[in-house]
Motif scaffolding. Structure first.
Motif: not given
Length: 209
Positions: A7-34
């Motif tokens: 929980q502490v990790a998830a609330s860390d302000t140093r973590l990157l969060r990006v809303h509204n990703l909308r690319l004109p391509f199909r994409m695969q989102m892969i959790a490589r780590r974590g």
């Protein structure tokens, strides 16, 4: 890591969060780590390490950050982009096809006339079709310029050191304009993305088909 630490990790302000990703391509989102928290208009869930999910072309997804970090290896969500052409006009919306054109030429001085020419339809037809799709040229241009800038910041250290040049390359009048547009759209300024991108938490590559 125990639940409290996660929980502490998830609330860390140093973590990157990006809303509204909308690319004109199909994409695969892969959790490589974590473990990574993803959301769309219909669902929200966690993508565990080693798992992957497909996002169809021009669909919106929100990356809400990692929910668990192993300090030994960090965390990484990888976007595998399928750079293939859209399907036929009957299967691909005008907005999606126009978004792809803007993404590929973000610094172009896009107008209704130019967009109609690129789509090989009349200006009147273009405006009417975008209206039916509940979209507008100005919104598409702004959004896809942001997508190009975001991928540039995530991929290459050079744009992170010169946001003013990046802004010009993708069609914004200044880095301040781009920063404000980033914050409004992604919930994270371009300068913040530039700082956090050094940890390589959100990465991408292209597969041509």
């Amino acid at each position: 890591m125990n639940g409290n630490a996660a929980q502490v990790a998830a609330s860390d302000t140093r973590l990157l969060r990006v809303h509204n990703l909308r690319l004109p391509f199909r994409m695969q989102m892969i959790a490589r780590r974590g473990r990574h928290l993803l959301a769309s208009t219909r669902r929200r869930g966690v993508l565990a390490q080693g798992e992957a999910v497909f996002v169809e072309r021009y669909r919106t997804v929100h990356y809400e950050g990692t929910t668990l970090i192993d300090p030994r290896v960090g965390y990484e969500l990888h976007l595998l982009i399928h750079d293939d052409e859209p399907g036929s006009r009957t299967r691909s919306s005008l907005a999606a096809r126009l978004a792809l054109a803007v993404f590929r030429e973000p610094a172009c001085d896009w107008s209704i006339a130019l967009a109609a020419e690129r789509m090989q339809i009349s200006a009147r037809t273009l405006k009417a079709q975008l209206f039916r799709e509940n979209n507008a040229l100005t919104a598409i241009v702004r959004e896809q310029r942001l997508m190009r800038a975001l991928l540039a910041l995530l991929a290459d250290p050079q744009p992170r050191n010169d946001l003013a040049s990046l802004a010009m390359e993708v069609g914004f009048a200044s880095d301040l304009r781009m920063d404000d547009a980033f914050d409004a759209h992604f919930g994270c300024t371009a300068s913040r993305v530039a700082r956090l991108a050094w940890c390589r938490a959100l990465t991408w590559s292209v597969v041509s088909t």
